[in-house]
Design a protein around this motif. Sequence first.
Motif, PDB file in Angstrom:
ATOM      1  N   UNK A 117     -12.659   8.500  -6.268  1.00  6.55           N
ATOM      2  CA  UNK A 117     -13.862   8.303  -5.247  1.00  6.55           C
ATOM      3  C   UNK A 117     -13.055   8.403  -3.959  1.00  6.55           C
ATOM      4  N   UNK A 118     -11.931   7.915  -3.839  1.00  5.40           N
ATOM      5  CA  UNK A 118     -11.191   7.823  -2.603  1.00  5.40           C
ATOM      6  C   UNK A 118     -10.610   9.313  -2.278  1.00  5.40           C
ATOM      7  N   UNK A 119     -10.061   9.951  -3.101  1.00  7.26           N
ATOM      8  CA  UNK A 119      -9.544  11.375  -2.749  1.00  7.26           C
ATOM      9  C   UNK A 119     -10.776  12.003  -2.331  1.00  7.26           C
ATOM     10  N   UNK A 120     -11.683  12.595  -3.533  1.00  6.07           N
ATOM     11  CA  UNK A 120     -12.791  13.169  -3.057  1.00  6.07           C
ATOM     12  C   UNK A 120     -13.704  12.969  -1.955  1.00  6.07           C
ATOM     13  N   UNK A 121     -14.017  11.608  -1.844  1.00  5.92           N
ATOM     14  CA  UNK A 121     -14.666  11.100  -0.641  1.00  5.92           C
ATOM     15  C   UNK A 121     -14.056  11.409   0.569  1.00  5.92           C
ATOM     16  N   UNK A 122     -12.951  11.254   0.617  1.00  5.82           N
ATOM     17  CA  UNK A 122     -12.305  11.257   1.963  1.00  5.82           C
ATOM     18  C   UNK A 122     -11.959  12.718   2.471  1.00  5.82           C
ATOM     19  N   UNK A 123     -11.613  13.368   1.099  1.00  4.54           N
ATOM     20  CA  UNK A 123     -11.319  14.943   1.637  1.00  4.54           C
ATOM     21  C   UNK A 123     -12.392  15.876   1.954  1.00  4.54           C
ATOM     22  N   UNK A 124     -13.866  15.174   1.521  1.00  4.32           N
ATOM     23  CA  UNK A 124     -14.811  16.045   2.064  1.00  4.32           C
ATOM     24  C   UNK A 124     -15.158  15.733   3.523  1.00  4.32           C
ATOM     25  N   UNK A 125     -14.302  14.762   4.171  1.00  8.73           N
ATOM     26  CA  UNK A 125     -14.617  14.553   5.401  1.00  8.73           C
ATOM     27  C   UNK A 125     -13.402  15.478   6.416  1.00  8.73           C
ATOM     28  N   UNK A 126     -12.489  15.995   5.337  1.00 13.63           N
ATOM     29  CA  UNK A 126     -11.349  16.738   6.152  1.00 13.63           C
ATOM     30  C   UNK A 126     -11.360  18.485   5.584  1.00 13.63           C
ATOM     31  N   UNK A 127     -11.848  18.703   4.509  1.00 14.75           N
ATOM     32  CA  UNK A 127     -11.778  19.991   3.987  1.00 14.75           C
ATOM     33  C   UNK A 127     -13.211  20.519   3.819  1.00 14.75           C
ATOM     34  N   UNK A 128     -14.204  19.788   3.737  1.00 11.71           N
ATOM     35  CA  UNK A 128     -15.506  19.889   3.552  1.00 11.71           C
ATOM     36  C   UNK A 128     -16.378  19.528   2.417  1.00 11.71           C
ATOM     37  N   UNK A 129     -17.542  19.512   2.408  1.00 14.69           N
ATOM     38  CA  UNK A 129     -18.160  18.805   1.174  1.00 14.69           C
ATOM     39  C   UNK A 129     -18.212  19.992   0.108  1.00 14.69           C
ATOM     40  N   UNK A 130     -18.413  21.008   0.265  1.00 13.72           N
ATOM     41  CA  UNK A 130     -18.326  22.249  -0.722  1.00 13.72           C
ATOM     42  C   UNK A 130     -17.344  22.391  -1.790  1.00 13.72           C
ATOM     43  N   UNK A 131     -16.196  22.147  -1.433  1.00  9.56           N
ATOM     44  CA  UNK A 131     -15.136  22.397  -2.420  1.00  9.56           C
ATOM     45  C   UNK A 131     -15.081  21.090  -3.397  1.00  9.56           C
ATOM     46  N   UNK A 132     -15.432  20.054  -2.787  1.00 13.25           N
ATOM     47  CA  UNK A 132     -15.352  18.985  -3.952  1.00 13.25           C
ATOM     48  C   UNK A 132     -16.601  18.891  -4.564  1.00 13.25           C
ATOM     49  N   UNK A 133     -17.786  19.252  -4.051  1.00  9.71           N
ATOM     50  CA  UNK A 133     -19.046  19.473  -4.893  1.00  9.71           C
ATOM     51  C   UNK A 133     -18.907  20.194  -5.899  1.00  9.71           C
ATOM     52  N   UNK A 134     -18.123  21.514  -5.837  1.00 11.89           N
ATOM     53  CA  UNK A 134     -17.942  22.218  -6.874  1.00 11.89           C
ATOM     54  C   UNK A 134     -16.945  22.061  -8.000  1.00 11.89           C
ATOM     55  N   UNK A 135     -15.969  21.187  -7.519  1.00 11.05           N
ATOM     56  CA  UNK A 135     -14.772  20.775  -8.264  1.00 11.05           C
ATOM     57  C   UNK A 135     -14.958  19.569  -9.169  1.00 11.05           C
ATOM     58  N   UNK A 136     -15.669  18.795  -8.849  1.00 13.32           N
ATOM     59  CA  UNK A 136     -15.673  17.262  -9.726  1.00 13.32           C
ATOM     60  C   UNK A 136     -16.441  17.569 -10.877  1.00 13.32           C
ATOM     61  N   UNK A 137     -17.594  18.299 -11.017  1.00 14.54           N
ATOM     62  CA  UNK A 137     -18.269  18.557 -12.348  1.00 14.54           C
ATOM     63  C   UNK A 137     -17.612  19.300 -13.265  1.00 14.54           C
ATOM     64  N   UNK A 138     -16.921  20.296 -12.698  1.00 15.15           N
ATOM     65  CA  UNK A 138     -16.343  20.927 -13.429  1.00 15.15           C
ATOM     66  C   UNK A 138     -14.961  20.392 -14.248  1.00 15.15           C
ATOM     67  N   UNK A 139     -14.145  19.640 -13.408  1.00 16.36           N
ATOM     68  CA  UNK A 139     -13.173  19.011 -13.915  1.00 16.36           C
ATOM     69  C   UNK A 139     -13.282  17.934 -14.933  1.00 16.36           C
ATOM     70  N   UNK A 140     -14.420  17.153 -14.807  1.00 16.03           N
ATOM     71  CA  UNK A 140     -14.904  16.150 -15.648  1.00 16.03           C
ATOM     72  C   UNK A 140     -15.301  16.684 -17.225  1.00 16.03           C
ATOM     73  N   UNK A 141     -15.917  17.825 -16.947  1.00 14.60           N
ATOM     74  CA  UNK A 141     -16.367  18.620 -18.112  1.00 14.60           C
ATOM     75  C   UNK A 141     -15.098  18.804 -19.051  1.00 14.60           C
ATOM     76  N   UNK A 142     -14.178  19.501 -18.335  1.00  9.79           N
ATOM     77  CA  UNK A 142     -12.968  19.833 -19.105  1.00  9.79           C
ATOM     78  C   UNK A 142     -12.142  18.720 -19.539  1.00  9.79           C
ATOM     79  N   UNK A 143     -11.852  17.734 -18.781  1.00 10.34           N
ATOM     80  CA  UNK A 143     -11.451  16.571 -19.398  1.00 10.34           C
ATOM     81  C   UNK A 143     -12.112  15.529 -20.399  1.00 10.34           C
ATOM     82  N   UNK A 144     -13.489  15.777 -20.202  1.00 10.63           N
ATOM     83  CA  UNK A 144     -14.404  15.103 -21.172  1.00 10.63           C
ATOM     84  C   UNK A 144     -14.044  15.875 -22.827  1.00 10.63           C
TER      85      UNK A 144
END
Length: 541
Positions: A117-144
């Motif tokens: 929550x800290x990393x993705x939330x703060x990073x979307x104010x720095x590098x933008x919303x789109x990259x985090x938006x597209x990454x979180x769902x994919x990574x959670x699927x792989x680790x799941x």
Amino acid sequence: MSDDHKTDLQEKPTSLVPRQQDDSESLRSEMYTQAKREGVKPAFLAKVHLINEAIAETGMGRYQWELFFTSGFGWMADNLWLQSIAIVMPAVANEFKPYPYVRLSTLALYAGMIVGATFWGMSCDVIGRRLAFNSTLFLSAIFGIAVGASPDYVTFNVLIALLGFAAGGNLPVDGTMFLEFIPGSKQYLLTFLSVWWAIGQAVGSLISWGFLANYGCQTPAAGTFCSKESNMGWRYTYYTLGAFILFLWVVRFFVFPVHESPKFLASIGRDDEAVEVIHKVAKRNGITINLTADDLRRAAAPYLSKEETAAIADADQSTKMTTLELIKHSFSQWSFVHITALFSTPRLAYSSSLIIFCYAALGLGYPLFNGFLGGYLATKNASLGVMDLDATYAAYTYQAACGIPGSLAAALLVNWSRGGRKFAMAFFTVVSGVVLFGLTQSKTTIQVNALISIASFFQNAFYGCLYGYAPEVFPAPHRGTGDALVSAASRITGIFAPVIAVYSPAANSPEAPVFAAASIFVVTGLVMLLLPIETYGKTAI
């Protein structure tokens, strides 16, 4: 304005130019006042007013409804993973025998979610919303999917923590992305986005129920354990849930791709790209708008210093940055400015502090009840003479299903002008606590299932209100960071739930965590009434 000053004005000859100058100065003064109150730069605020008007002009069209669904995937995934760990813990314990420490697997999930929550939330104010938006769902699927292949208990917890890291960004990032593309008159739909959270709970319950009931091993005798082959239900559950989330990511990434938030782009001076995005959204909705980048620059110009004007001019001479260049540039600008901005005025500091408190309190109360509902139901049903495993999983499903209409009720109540967001949050939270107090006194299985279902209705409603309210309060340049702070606060206190469940003197009492959760809900609901900002009827900055 004093009466003497009014008289002076009346005695002077009327002139269009002085009147325009007076109006301009008044507007500038109002802009500076509002910018100071909101904790943003006046130049950005001037641009946001135009962006909000343009977004309102695009309407609640095709693009926004597509984003409602794809953002909902992230909210669904968040509760799906929380629900699954609560349900599979007994089966995992039967195979790996980590009693009584199997409950600490929830701690591993929450620890990962705090960092995520800290990393993705703060990073979307720095590098933008789109990259985090597209990454979180994919990574959670792989680790799941990987969790289902865990060879031992240590690996299980490591993978659960990595899953939590990926999933931890879903709520703060996806809510922020959705809010920044919808018209102000439709912001109540951010509250209704919580319907996906309830759907995730229902999907997680149904899939877990099906596999654990048919491919699970009954609790073995003392000193023995279930073999992997006889206890594949929890593994099938994670394989299926991971594959399901991966499918949702494919839909999100390839079928309904998103654009970067125009408010984020405007906040870092990329006005041309911000306007380009708005035109693409308008085209998707089948309309045309007239906003240009020059409109944004002209609106911001009166509030820029000479140095800022020169910097913008230099930036205009550069070519458009690639994604990699943007990431490098953004991280070079990483600082605590996004955090301090949320406490830059007494009003903002008071508001941010109370919101963090509410998230933290509910972050403890919710898992105290829901995270160990399986154990509570098993103990409660046993005391009532019900030993059927299906009865426990049925209660999970009833609970999840009743959370769905809770989202609809929340969306309706937050849009009620006489109450607004704060009243809706407080009402649902207090009533949820009262229902749990009633649950501690239940005497029959019907009472248990009915009260748990009613509690789920109100819990999903208050979470929908809260997760809709906070992004509305935080200004766009710092919204991701604000959402990160409150989400992290929720996960940090959530860590204490399994610790309390394992080590507290009342650990063997099934009623104790329910009573504690009820008390937390009632107190937090009353605190919500003290929040200084009401967002009803206001377009988010």
